[in-house]
Design a protein around this motif. Structure first.
Motif, PDB file in Angstrom:
ATOM      1  N   ALA A 237       0.819  -1.209   0.000  1.00  0.00           N
ATOM      2  CA  ALA A 237       0.000   0.000   0.000  1.00  0.00           C
ATOM      3  C   ALA A 237       0.856   1.264   0.000  1.00  0.00           C
ATOM      4  O   ALA A 237       0.469   2.296  -0.552  1.00  0.00           O
ATOM      5  CB  ALA A 237      -0.941   0.005   1.200  1.00  0.00           C
ATOM      6  N   GLY A 238       2.046   1.167   0.585  1.00  0.00           N
ATOM      7  CA  GLY A 238       2.914   2.324   0.677  1.00  0.00           C
ATOM      8  C   GLY A 238       3.555   2.734  -0.638  1.00  0.00           C
ATOM      9  O   GLY A 238       4.009   3.875  -0.788  1.00  0.00           O
ATOM     10  N   ILE A 239       3.589   1.809  -1.608  1.00  0.00           N
ATOM     11  CA  ILE A 239       4.279   2.127  -2.870  1.00  0.00           C
ATOM     12  C   ILE A 239       3.348   2.176  -4.080  1.00  0.00           C
ATOM     13  O   ILE A 239       3.786   2.559  -5.165  1.00  0.00           O
ATOM     14  CB  ILE A 239       5.410   1.113  -3.152  1.00  0.00           C
ATOM     15  CG1 ILE A 239       4.850  -0.313  -3.278  1.00  0.00           C
ATOM     16  CG2 ILE A 239       6.480   1.182  -2.076  1.00  0.00           C
ATOM     17  CD1 ILE A 239       5.884  -1.331  -3.706  1.00  0.00           C
ATOM     18  N   ILE A 240       2.082   1.811  -3.911  1.00  0.00           N
ATOM     19  CA  ILE A 240       1.160   1.794  -5.049  1.00  0.00           C
ATOM     20  C   ILE A 240       1.149   3.102  -5.835  1.00  0.00           C
ATOM     21  O   ILE A 240       1.217   3.080  -7.074  1.00  0.00           O
ATOM     22  CB  ILE A 240      -0.270   1.426  -4.587  1.00  0.00           C
ATOM     23  CG1 ILE A 240      -0.344  -0.076  -4.295  1.00  0.00           C
ATOM     24  CG2 ILE A 240      -1.311   1.786  -5.646  1.00  0.00           C
ATOM     25  CD1 ILE A 240      -1.676  -0.528  -3.727  1.00  0.00           C
ATOM     26  N   PRO A 241       1.090   4.268  -5.181  1.00  0.00           N
ATOM     27  CA  PRO A 241       1.021   5.512  -5.956  1.00  0.00           C
ATOM     28  C   PRO A 241       2.269   5.784  -6.802  1.00  0.00           C
ATOM     29  O   PRO A 241       2.201   6.551  -7.762  1.00  0.00           O
ATOM     30  CB  PRO A 241       0.866   6.601  -4.880  1.00  0.00           C
ATOM     31  CG  PRO A 241       0.379   5.884  -3.668  1.00  0.00           C
ATOM     32  CD  PRO A 241       1.010   4.534  -3.730  1.00  0.00           C
ATOM     33  N   TYR A 242       3.390   5.158  -6.442  1.00  0.00           N
ATOM     34  CA  TYR A 242       4.658   5.476  -7.094  1.00  0.00           C
ATOM     35  C   TYR A 242       5.117   4.419  -8.093  1.00  0.00           C
ATOM     36  O   TYR A 242       6.145   4.585  -8.748  1.00  0.00           O
ATOM     37  CB  TYR A 242       5.739   5.673  -6.032  1.00  0.00           C
ATOM     38  CG  TYR A 242       5.294   6.592  -4.921  1.00  0.00           C
ATOM     39  CD1 TYR A 242       5.092   7.945  -5.159  1.00  0.00           C
ATOM     40  CD2 TYR A 242       5.033   6.099  -3.647  1.00  0.00           C
ATOM     41  CE1 TYR A 242       4.653   8.798  -4.147  1.00  0.00           C
ATOM     42  CE2 TYR A 242       4.601   6.936  -2.629  1.00  0.00           C
ATOM     43  CZ  TYR A 242       4.409   8.278  -2.888  1.00  0.00           C
ATOM     44  OH  TYR A 242       3.972   9.118  -1.884  1.00  0.00           O
TER      45      TYR A 242
END
Length: 392
Positions: free
Chosen positions: A129-134
């Motif tokens: 979840a911490g890297i999905i946007p990137y």
């Protein structure tokens, strides 16, 4: 102490990996090897069979049809609860025949539904979840159901595990803030390089002495041109040559995206498969002869290329995004720049450092020292072993 190292991938057979899996599975394989050397006994459990419920298959079919018709959303089959519950059942069956004292995973998701009496530990780059946007190249724009499933996998795994080890301060902080994880069970240990390394300081000094003093070579390594900041690297090399500073950019892993024809001072090597001897030698030569690794990433955890660069005494130039500041210590093994840094800032640093031979040599040798003392698997595995012992 006996450790069960679990993975649903065929980790011990690199020839079966898909190209987009090589970075992730390469790290997992070297993680396995390092722990095998550090721990008295280590058992590998995997690969696992991916099984889908009928409901999951129908859901996947629905989103495939929607995507073809109009939607740009991405459905993540692997995050379905039924898939991960089944992985857990397979693992529980295998672990019932094992005398392991502790369960170790390089993947958070494998611990999400696992029910076993032994302590469980994860060592990974980040929560999903911490890297999905990137990472749009990997996750796309997830449908709401997939986003919910991915978040739940993270939450369950972090709640259930005895210890969560991350490769950067950023990833650890993100996990604590997103999921209210007890900070006492979250640790930070950087991982090592995804290639064999027996280099010595004498080797590094030899590499440095053979690097050209007439032309500065920048090395860009990445499969995602935009996310890794390839366009910024291209602007930097153009600006340097406009300033009459002789330099070239070597691009590995992808094809540059440019509206204009690429200048002569840009060399495109394409994808290099370092699991082959020829590919390994080609990549090692590039690391040896280059002066800087340049990777102005817009989205990253702890890029393997930065750790690998340090192992060759190659300073890295990158951004202060994500876990990168854990890897690069300014003036020790390179420099991190703000995401919005002007191209001229990169150019000024490169010209100043390259033109001062004593300063450059000191930085290059210091880069190798960072590898020897912080960014290698042997050091990391010994630290992890101590943490594992404390869990029993």
């Amino acid at each position: 102490m006996k450790v069960a190292f679990i993975s649903h991938f065929d980790l011990l057979n690199p020839s079966r990996w898909q190209r987009q899996q090589m970075g992730n599975l390469g790290s997992s394989l070297y993680m396995y090897k390092s722990l095998k050397n550090a721990c008295e006994r280590l058992e590998y459990i995997g690969p696992l069979e991916e099984r889908h419920s009928l409901a999951a298959k129908l859901e996947n079919l629905k989103y495939k049809i929607c995507r073809k018709l109009s939607s740009s959303k991405t459905y993540h089959y692997w995050a379905e609860p039924s898939v991960n519950r089944n992985y857990a059942k397979q693992l529980e069956q295998k672990l019932s025949q094992s005398d392991a004292d502790i369960i170790f995973s390089p993947q958070l998701s494998l611990l999400s539904y696992l029910d076993c009496p032994q302590p469980t530990v994860v060592w990974t780059d980040s929560t999903c979840a911490g890297i999905i946007p990137y990472y749009p190249d990997i996750f796309g724009d997830p449908v709401s159901a997939s986003l919910k499933h991915i978040t739940e996998l993270d939450r369950r795994a972090l709640q259930n595990c005895s210890l969560a080890i991350f490769s950067s301060d950023w990833a650890a902080k993100t996990a604590i803030e997103l999921y209210q994880v007890d900070p006492h069970k979250v640790k930070v240990i950087p991982t090592g390089v995804n290639m064999d390394c027996d280099r010595t300081e004498a080797d590094i000094k030899d590499f440095i002495s053979r690097r050209s003093r007439k032309i500065c070579q920048l090395l860009f390594v990445g499969v995602d041109w935009h996310r890794k900041g390839g366009d910024i690297a291209l602007d930097v090399i153009k600006k340097l040559n406009q300033l009459n500073f002789k330099s070239e950019l070597v691009v590995v892993g992808c094809q540059p995206i440019s509206e204009e024809p690429l200048p002569d001072f840009v060399r495109v090597m394409g994808f290099i498969n370092k699991s082959t001897e020829a590919g390994k030698q080609k990549l090692e030569t590039l690391f040896q002869e280059s002066h800087f690794l340049i990777m102005p990433s817009r989205g990253d955890c702890t890029p393997a290329s930065i750790r690998e660069a340090s192992s060759f005494g190659l300073p890295s130039l990158s951004t202060n995004f994500g876990g990168i500041p854990t890897l690069i210590k300014d003036e020790y093994n390179g420099k991190v720049f703000d995401l919005e840094a002007d191209i001229q800032e990169y150019c000024n640093y490169i010209v100043k450092t390259f033109n001062n031979i004593d300063s450059y040599q000191k930085l290059a040798i210091s880069s190798f020292n960072e590898y020897q003392t912080r960014l290698n698997w042997n050091i990391a595995a010994r630290q992890v072993k101590e943490l594992l012992m404390s869990c029993i």
